[in-house]
Design a protein around this motif. Structure first.
Motif, PDB file in Angstrom:
ATOM      1  N   ALA A 121      40.281  70.917 -67.579  1.00 21.77           N
ATOM      2  CA  ALA A 121      38.946  71.062 -67.003  1.00 21.77           C
ATOM      3  C   ALA A 121      38.968  70.802 -65.502  1.00 21.77           C
ATOM      4  CB  ALA A 121      37.972  70.102 -67.694  1.00 21.77           C
ATOM      5  N   GLN A 122      39.852  69.904 -65.061  1.00 18.13           N
ATOM      6  CA  GLN A 122      39.995  69.597 -63.640  1.00 18.13           C
ATOM      7  C   GLN A 122      41.404  69.991 -63.208  1.00 18.13           C
ATOM      8  OE1 GLN A 122      38.867  65.354 -63.610  1.00 18.13           O
ATOM      9  NE2 GLN A 122      37.121  65.941 -62.369  1.00 18.13           N
ATOM     10  N   ARG A 123      41.489  70.856 -62.204  1.00 24.49           N
ATOM     11  CA  ARG A 123      42.790  71.317 -61.747  1.00 24.49           C
ATOM     12  C   ARG A 123      42.895  71.152 -60.232  1.00 24.49           C
ATOM     13  NH1 ARG A 123      41.481  75.478 -65.506  1.00 24.49           N
ATOM     14  NH2 ARG A 123      40.805  76.895 -63.852  1.00 24.49           N
ATOM     15  N   GLY A 124      44.112  70.973 -59.780  1.00 23.57           N
ATOM     16  CA  GLY A 124      44.380  70.873 -58.347  1.00 23.57           C
ATOM     17  C   GLY A 124      45.835  71.209 -58.077  1.00 23.57           C
ATOM     18  N   ASP A 125      46.100  71.696 -56.892  1.00 17.64           N
ATOM     19  CA  ASP A 125      47.447  72.116 -56.531  1.00 17.64           C
ATOM     20  C   ASP A 125      48.226  71.057 -55.763  1.00 17.64           C
ATOM     21  OD1 ASP A 125      46.881  74.572 -57.692  1.00 17.64           O
ATOM     22  OD2 ASP A 125      46.233  75.479 -55.799  1.00 17.64           O
ATOM     23  N   ALA A 126      47.602  69.894 -55.513  1.00 15.89           N
ATOM     24  CA  ALA A 126      48.216  68.909 -54.623  1.00 15.89           C
ATOM     25  C   ALA A 126      49.570  68.430 -55.133  1.00 15.89           C
ATOM     26  CB  ALA A 126      47.272  67.721 -54.432  1.00 15.89           C
ATOM     27  N   GLN A 127      49.729  68.314 -56.460  1.00 15.21           N
ATOM     28  CA  GLN A 127      50.967  67.760 -57.007  1.00 15.21           C
ATOM     29  C   GLN A 127      52.008  68.817 -57.347  1.00 15.21           C
ATOM     30  OE1 GLN A 127      51.464  64.647 -57.003  1.00 15.21           O
ATOM     31  NE2 GLN A 127      49.464  63.705 -56.884  1.00 15.21           N
ATOM     32  N   LEU A 128      51.629  70.095 -57.329  1.00 14.77           N
ATOM     33  CA  LEU A 128      52.555  71.146 -57.757  1.00 14.77           C
ATOM     34  C   LEU A 128      53.828  71.169 -56.913  1.00 14.77           C
ATOM     35  CD1 LEU A 128      50.133  74.108 -58.548  1.00 14.77           C
ATOM     36  CD2 LEU A 128      51.576  72.879 -60.172  1.00 14.77           C
ATOM     37  N   ALA A 129      53.677  70.956 -55.601  1.00 12.21           N
ATOM     38  CA  ALA A 129      54.838  71.030 -54.713  1.00 12.21           C
ATOM     39  C   ALA A 129      55.829  69.907 -54.959  1.00 12.21           C
ATOM     40  CB  ALA A 129      54.371  71.004 -53.259  1.00 12.21           C
ATOM     41  N   ARG A 130      55.408  68.867 -55.681  1.00 15.68           N
ATOM     42  CA  ARG A 130      56.282  67.709 -55.876  1.00 15.68           C
ATOM     43  C   ARG A 130      57.130  67.825 -57.137  1.00 15.68           C
ATOM     44  NH1 ARG A 130      53.157  62.403 -55.880  1.00 15.68           N
ATOM     45  NH2 ARG A 130      55.177  61.561 -55.260  1.00 15.68           N
ATOM     46  N   ILE A 131      56.949  68.890 -57.908  1.00 12.47           N
ATOM     47  CA  ILE A 131      57.703  69.012 -59.163  1.00 12.47           C
ATOM     48  C   ILE A 131      59.198  69.049 -58.899  1.00 12.47           C
ATOM     49  CG2 ILE A 131      58.165  70.534 -61.118  1.00 12.47           C
ATOM     50  CD1 ILE A 131      55.212  71.286 -61.098  1.00 12.47           C
ATOM     51  N   GLY A 132      59.618  69.726 -57.848  1.00  9.30           N
ATOM     52  CA  GLY A 132      61.032  69.748 -57.499  1.00  9.30           C
ATOM     53  C   GLY A 132      61.746  70.960 -58.061  1.00  9.30           C
ATOM     54  N   GLU A 133      62.837  71.310 -57.410  1.00  4.15           N
ATOM     55  CA  GLU A 133      63.563  72.524 -57.769  1.00  4.15           C
ATOM     56  C   GLU A 133      64.449  72.358 -58.992  1.00  4.15           C
ATOM     57  OE1 GLU A 133      67.273  71.789 -54.649  1.00  4.15           O
ATOM     58  OE2 GLU A 133      65.778  73.347 -54.252  1.00  4.15           O
ATOM     59  N   HIS A 134      64.714  71.101 -59.402  1.00  3.56           N
ATOM     60  CA  HIS A 134      65.628  70.880 -60.520  1.00  3.56           C
ATOM     61  C   HIS A 134      64.933  70.898 -61.879  1.00  3.56           C
ATOM     62  CE1 HIS A 134      68.893  70.040 -57.782  1.00  3.56           C
ATOM     63  NE2 HIS A 134      68.158  69.143 -57.152  1.00  3.56           N
ATOM     64  N   ALA A 135      63.617  70.925 -61.890  1.00  8.52           N
ATOM     65  CA  ALA A 135      62.875  70.914 -63.149  1.00  8.52           C
ATOM     66  C   ALA A 135      62.532  72.334 -63.572  1.00  8.52           C
ATOM     67  CB  ALA A 135      61.602  70.079 -63.019  1.00  8.52           C
ATOM     68  N   THR A 136      62.824  72.654 -64.817  1.00  7.11           N
ATOM     69  CA  THR A 136      62.410  73.916 -65.411  1.00  7.11           C
ATOM     70  C   THR A 136      61.105  73.681 -66.165  1.00  7.11           C
ATOM     71  OG1 THR A 136      64.688  74.679 -65.636  1.00  7.11           O
ATOM     72  CG2 THR A 136      63.038  75.721 -67.060  1.00  7.11           C
ATOM     73  N   VAL A 137      60.065  74.444 -65.847  1.00  8.01           N
ATOM     74  CA  VAL A 137      58.746  74.220 -66.434  1.00  8.01           C
ATOM     75  C   VAL A 137      58.305  75.460 -67.201  1.00  8.01           C
ATOM     76  CG1 VAL A 137      56.341  73.609 -65.985  1.00  8.01           C
ATOM     77  CG2 VAL A 137      58.159  72.673 -64.525  1.00  8.01           C
TER      78      VAL A 137
END
Length: 433
Positions: free
Chosen positions: A63-79
């Motif tokens: 219900a609540q979304r934001g892009d602030a944390q997306l950049a912190r996922i990192g390149e080594h994580a497969t999502v």
């Protein structure tokens, strides 16, 4: 023997092991400490020799979304994200929906898409373990199914208790069908889980009482923590101000963090002329229950002392904590086996902390262990007033106790990821031994 700091990364293995992480709380969901726990593990586990494979819902679930944390996922994580519908928002007619669509929670539909996707990830990446985190319970159901079908060791992360029967008159969850479902899931964790991770000593004790068949070595304590790179290089505190700013950042639950004794204390101190709008302000940020709290502020006549402020991005919330004169922690006695996740960020901010809680609980014990004794009994308005006045005096004089840098370093997400990697190493080794 060479010693490393708690924040030091473990050496990388030649070929990283892989862990399939099933988590509802993950970016782009906005708000909630569970996001930061899973995100922290996903970011730091690669430094510990484990590659994260994250299975989470598609953004429509939130219900609540934001892009602030997306950049912190990192390149080594497969999502991988799969469809999950919120029964209350997507499946309701005139605001109502069948209760069976919300067992064990409103996102039970996620199981239908996540299990096939998880099996594809297992075939493609050949992970060495499965990890899932509660809340929400559907994440555990997905992991349970994947464990049955794959035979991989499963680590169940219990951020919050699924059950609480300490008060027979007020069991949790209160709804009988949901309570039975949670009990069944917990028994499946006991039967099929290779390890059970809890965030507080009290939570481990409660699980041991309910799950007597689980051996002691299968329980592990991995607390919440803070991410060092979320803080600016220079302190944001602006120095002494005439109006003392006390900040509570995060949800205030009506039962678990009921602030009414504090509000009564504020009203009394205001009446006595000790506190007024020129020398004190309490900011309640992102409470999740503003309408209820606004009614209480009117009831106690303290609208000039207390302000309700909206949710803001996590980075801005940290800046606000760093700039405050003091940080307020609320935790009632019915949550003695829990520690609010914000406590760890409070410690890292190195700002004075006023904790209104129960002296016998894990929150008070954690603060005392870190050298902080500015603690009062939340259940007593008189003790809230006493603790607040003592806290204000110490903070204004610069004598309020703060955690040491060593104690703070032990609370980092890197240190917690090291601990989780140890657990994953153990369960994967037992499988291959």
């Amino acid at each position: 023997m060479v010693k490393t700091s708690p924040n030091a990364a473990r050496p990388n293995a030649a070929r990283p092991k892989r862990v399939l992480m099933v988590a509802y709380h993950f970016p782009p969901l906005a708000g909630g400490s569970g996001i930061l726990r899973t995100l922290g593990f996903a970011r730091h586990l690669p430094d510990c020799g484990w590659q994260p494979l994250v299975l989470s819902p598609s953004p429509v679930a939130y219900a609540q979304r934001g892009d602030a944390q997306l950049a912190r996922i990192g390149e080594h994580a497969t999502v991988r994200r799969t469809l999950a519908l919120d029964a209350a928002r997507h499946l309701a007619i005139a605001g109502r929906y069948p209760r069976c669509l919300a067992l064990p929670d409103r996102w039970s539909s996620w199981w239908l898409s996540a299990v096939p996707a998880g099996l594809r990830m297992i075939r493609e990446y050949r992970p060495d373990a499965i990890w899932s985190t509660y809340p929400i319970a559907t994440a555990h159901l997905i992991a349970l199914t994947l464990q049955k079908l794959s035979g991989l060791p499963w680590v169940a992360d219990q951020r919050d208790p699924m059950l609480d029967d300490s008060d027979p008159l007020a069991p949790y969850p209160p709804e009988p069908r949901l309570h039975r479902m949670h009990a069944w899931i917990e028994q499946r964790i006991a039967a099929r889980g290779a390890a059970i991770v809890c965030t507080t000593p009290g939570a481990i004790d409660a699980h041991r009482r309910r799950l007597a068949q689980v051996t002691r070595e299968r329980f592990h304590l991995i607390e919440n923590g803070y991410d060092e790179d979320g803080y600016p290089d220079s302190p944001a505190h602006t120095g002494h101000r005439s109006r003392f700013l006390l900040l509570h950042s995060g949800v205030i639950y009506p039962s678990e963090r009921d602030p009414q004794p504090l509000f009564e204390a504020l009203a009394r101190l205001r009446h006595d002329g000790v506190l007024h709008a020129r020398n004190f302000q309490l900011v309640l940020r992102a409470t999740g229950h503003d309408a209820w709290l606004a009614g209480l502020l009117a009831k106690y006549g303290i609208q000039d002392l207390v302000s309700l402020e909206p949710l803001q991005p996590h980075g801005a919330a940290l800046q606000e904590m760093l700039a405050a004169d003091g940080l307020l922690l609320l935790q009632a006695a019915n949550c003695n086996a829990q520690i609010p996740a914000k406590l760890y960020e409070y410690l890292r901010c190195r700002r004075p902390i006023l904790a209104l809680t129960d002296l016998a609980g894990d929150s008070a014990a954690k603060l005392r262990h870190c050298g902080i004794d500015t603690i009062g009994q939340l259940a007593s308005s008189g003790d809230c007033a006493r603790a607040l006045l003592r806290f204000l005096e110490l903070a204004r004089q610069g004598r309020a106790p703060l955690a040491s840098p060593t104690a703070i370093a032990l609370q980092s997400r890197q240190a917690r990821s090291n601990a989780l990697a140890d657990v994953l190493d153990q369960v994967s080794h037992r499988r291959t031994a």
